[in-house]
Write an enzyme that holds these catalytic residues in place. Structure first.
Site, PDB file in Angstrom:
ATOM      1  N   TYR A   5       0.816  -1.223   0.000  1.00 40.65           N
ATOM      2  CA  TYR A   5       0.000   0.000   0.000  1.00 40.65           C
ATOM      3  C   TYR A   5       0.852   1.278   0.000  1.00 40.65           C
ATOM      4  CZ  TYR A   5      -3.580  -3.322   1.715  1.00 40.65           C
ATOM      5  OH  TYR A   5      -4.417  -4.393   1.886  1.00 40.65           O
TER       6      TYR A   5
ATOM      7  N   HIS B   4       1.051 -11.428   2.184  1.00 35.80           N
ATOM      8  CA  HIS B   4      -0.063 -10.735   1.521  1.00 35.80           C
ATOM      9  C   HIS B   4      -0.778 -11.611   0.497  1.00 35.80           C
ATOM     10  CE1 HIS B   4      -1.440  -6.408   0.350  1.00 35.80           C
ATOM     11  NE2 HIS B   4      -2.423  -7.262   0.254  1.00 35.80           N
TER      12      HIS B   4
HETATM   13  N1  LIG Z   1      -5.425  -8.690   1.991  1.00 34.68           N
HETATM   14  C1  LIG Z   1      -5.761  -8.139   0.839  1.00 34.68           C
HETATM   15  O1  LIG Z   1      -5.347  -8.598  -0.241  1.00 34.68           O
HETATM   16  C2  LIG Z   1      -6.662  -6.929   0.829  1.00 34.68           C
HETATM   17  C3  LIG Z   1      -7.282  -6.550  -0.364  1.00 34.68           C
HETATM   18  C4  LIG Z   1      -8.115  -5.432  -0.349  1.00 34.68           C
HETATM   19  C5  LIG Z   1      -8.321  -4.737   0.836  1.00 34.68           C
HETATM   20  N2  LIG Z   1      -7.681  -5.125   1.996  1.00 34.68           N
HETATM   21  C6  LIG Z   1      -7.856  -4.378   3.272  1.00 34.68           C
HETATM   22  O2  LIG Z   1      -9.233  -4.330   3.630  1.00 34.68           O
HETATM   23  C7  LIG Z   1      -9.638  -2.977   3.791  1.00 34.68           C
HETATM   24  C8  LIG Z   1     -11.113  -2.811   3.432  1.00 34.68           C
HETATM   25  O3  LIG Z   1     -11.400  -3.279   2.143  1.00 34.68           O
HETATM   26  P1  LIG Z   1     -11.745  -2.337   0.917  1.00 34.68           P
HETATM   27  O4  LIG Z   1     -11.410  -0.943   1.285  1.00 34.68           O
HETATM   28  O5  LIG Z   1     -11.114  -2.921  -0.257  1.00 34.68           O
HETATM   29  O6  LIG Z   1     -13.301  -2.499   0.726  1.00 34.68           O
HETATM   30  P2  LIG Z   1     -14.656  -2.044   1.450  1.00 34.68           P
HETATM   31  O7  LIG Z   1     -14.429  -1.780   2.900  1.00 34.68           O
HETATM   32  O8  LIG Z   1     -15.669  -3.058   1.045  1.00 34.68           O
HETATM   33  O9  LIG Z   1     -15.079  -0.716   0.670  1.00 34.68           O
HETATM   34  C9  LIG Z   1     -14.510   0.538   0.880  1.00 34.68           C
HETATM   35  C10 LIG Z   1     -15.356   1.542   0.103  1.00 34.68           C
HETATM   36  O10 LIG Z   1     -16.703   1.539   0.617  1.00 34.68           O
HETATM   37  C11 LIG Z   1     -17.112   2.849   0.966  1.00 34.68           C
HETATM   38  N3  LIG Z   1     -17.800   2.734   2.274  1.00 34.68           N
HETATM   39  C12 LIG Z   1     -17.258   2.303   3.425  1.00 34.68           C
HETATM   40  N4  LIG Z   1     -18.186   2.279   4.416  1.00 34.68           N
HETATM   41  C13 LIG Z   1     -19.338   2.752   3.870  1.00 34.68           C
HETATM   42  C14 LIG Z   1     -20.647   2.968   4.391  1.00 34.68           C
HETATM   43  N5  LIG Z   1     -20.938   2.709   5.672  1.00 34.68           N
HETATM   44  N6  LIG Z   1     -21.604   3.448   3.544  1.00 34.68           N
HETATM   45  C15 LIG Z   1     -21.314   3.710   2.234  1.00 34.68           C
HETATM   46  N7  LIG Z   1     -20.079   3.521   1.688  1.00 34.68           N
HETATM   47  C16 LIG Z   1     -19.102   3.038   2.503  1.00 34.68           C
HETATM   48  C17 LIG Z   1     -15.877   3.693   1.064  1.00 34.68           C
HETATM   49  O11 LIG Z   1     -16.131   4.959   0.536  1.00 34.68           O
HETATM   50  P3  LIG Z   1     -16.184   6.298   1.450  1.00 34.68           P
HETATM   51  O12 LIG Z   1     -14.767   6.651   1.706  1.00 34.68           O
HETATM   52  O13 LIG Z   1     -16.896   7.254   0.566  1.00 34.68           O
HETATM   53  O14 LIG Z   1     -16.963   5.956   2.703  1.00 34.68           O
HETATM   54  C18 LIG Z   1     -14.849   2.945   0.203  1.00 34.68           C
HETATM   55  O15 LIG Z   1     -14.842   3.467  -1.096  1.00 34.68           O
HETATM   56  C19 LIG Z   1      -8.651  -2.196   2.910  1.00 34.68           C
HETATM   57  O16 LIG Z   1      -8.601  -0.838   3.257  1.00 34.68           O
HETATM   58  C20 LIG Z   1      -7.372  -2.936   3.163  1.00 34.68           C
HETATM   59  O17 LIG Z   1      -6.786  -2.530   4.402  1.00 34.68           O
HETATM   60  C21 LIG Z   1      -6.876  -6.232   1.990  1.00 34.68           C
END
Ligand SMILES: NC(=O)c1ccc[n+]([C@@H]2O[C@H](COP(=O)([O-])OP(=O)(O)OC[C@H]3O[C@@H](n4cnc5c(N)ncnc54)[C@H](OP(=O)(O)O)[C@@H]3O)[C@@H](O)[C@H]2O)c1
Length: 272
Positions: A44, A102
């Protein structure tokens, strides 16, 4: 107890793809709301920003649970430990709470990188270790390679994807699943069911989806830049979905929607 199952740490705050002031603002808002678990990764390129925000957030280090993940390019004898030491320096800590691999390596041979992870643990660079994006078969194999507990397999997990095979492997191997993309980056909002169920409980669609994940026994990672969403995603401990509502949501897993598609990254395994 597995660090992931401590109540506060069940709701982790993800940092991808945030950097700089946007990340700082999000972490400050998350700390105010009560998040104490934070998820970053070498990939990241935000470990230094995350470390700075957490060092200055006013919460004692021992109350925080920090996760970082080793980039697959660093799965070699020469690079592994030095890359983790660089992560610790960027994060401004001596030891990370949870260190994950990862991705499985592109060739699918997981043993060498698991041995490197085990040796980083033996050197005291991490309090606990785990993996991410492993298949059920890899979880079973990992269990026979590593002689200390793997505290999680962090995977894509949300109500639009059936991950029952991984849950079964978790029960079998003792390696718990934790989630990323927990609201499928907003895709859940295309399904009325979540808002409809939420009305019964006075909760939003996102809160219903997150609560479903927790009731599956899976600790969460969520990410948002908006203080109201950051708060909403944390306020999911004061209601319980009925078994009927859990079953209605279980049915949406047949949608088969994936954020991380086969071939999208060189390390994506053949998903279960
Ligand atoms: N291990 C891996 O390979 C891997 C892969 C991907 C992600 N991750 C980790 O998991 C974390 C979370 O996953 P993600 O960010 O990919 O997906 P996520 O949490 O499903 O989605 C994040 C998105 O949803 C929106 N959001 C969040 N809460 C909301 C709510 N209550 N209402 C409406 N919209 C909402 C956010 O926009 P707004 O900012 O507009 O709220 C953001 O654009 C990442 O930040 C990372 O640390 C790990």
């Amino acid at each position: 107890m597995n660090i992931y199952f401590q109540k506060t740490f069940q709701r982790g705050f993800g940092t991808y793809p945030l950097k700089g002031n946007e990340l700082r603002g999000a972490i400050d808002a998350a700390i105010d709301v009560g998040y104490r678990a934070f998820d970053t990764a070498q990939m990241y390129a935000n470990e230094a920003d995350t470390g700075e925000a957490l060092a200055e957030c006013g919460v004692p280090r021992h109350e925080l649970c920090i996760t970082t993940k080793v980039h697959p390019d660093n799965y070699t004898e020469e690079k592994f430990v030095s890359s983790v030491e660089a992560s610790l320096e960027a994060l401004k800590i001596d030891c990370v709470d949870i260190l994950l691999l990862h991705w499985p390596p592109a060739n699918g041979e997981i043993a060498p990188s698991l041995r490197l992870l085990r040796s980083a643990f033996a050197k005291g660079l991490a309090t606990s270790i785990g993996v991410s994006n492993y298949t059920a078969a890899m979880m079973r194999e990992a269990r026979s390679i590593v002689d200390v507990p793997l505290v999680t397999n962090q995977v894509e997990f949300h109500p639009l994807l059936n991950q029952e095979k991984l849950l079964a492997a978790a029960a079998e191997t003792g390696i718990p699943i934790s989630s990323y993309a927990s609201i499928a980056r907003g895709e859940i909002f295309k399904h009325r069911l979540f808002a409809d169920i939420g009305e019964t409980y006075g909760k939003s669609a996102a809160q219903v989806a997150l609560r479903w994940i927790l009731q599956k026994g899976v600790p969460l990672n969520t990410m948002s830049t908006k203080p109201e969403n950051i708060r909403a995603n944390f306020e999911i401990m004061d209601f319980t979905l009925s078994s009927i509502d859990m079953s209605r949501i279980d049915a949406t897993t047949a949608t088969g929607y994936r954020i991380i598609k086969p071939g999208q990254l060189p390390w994506v395994p053949e998903w279960d």
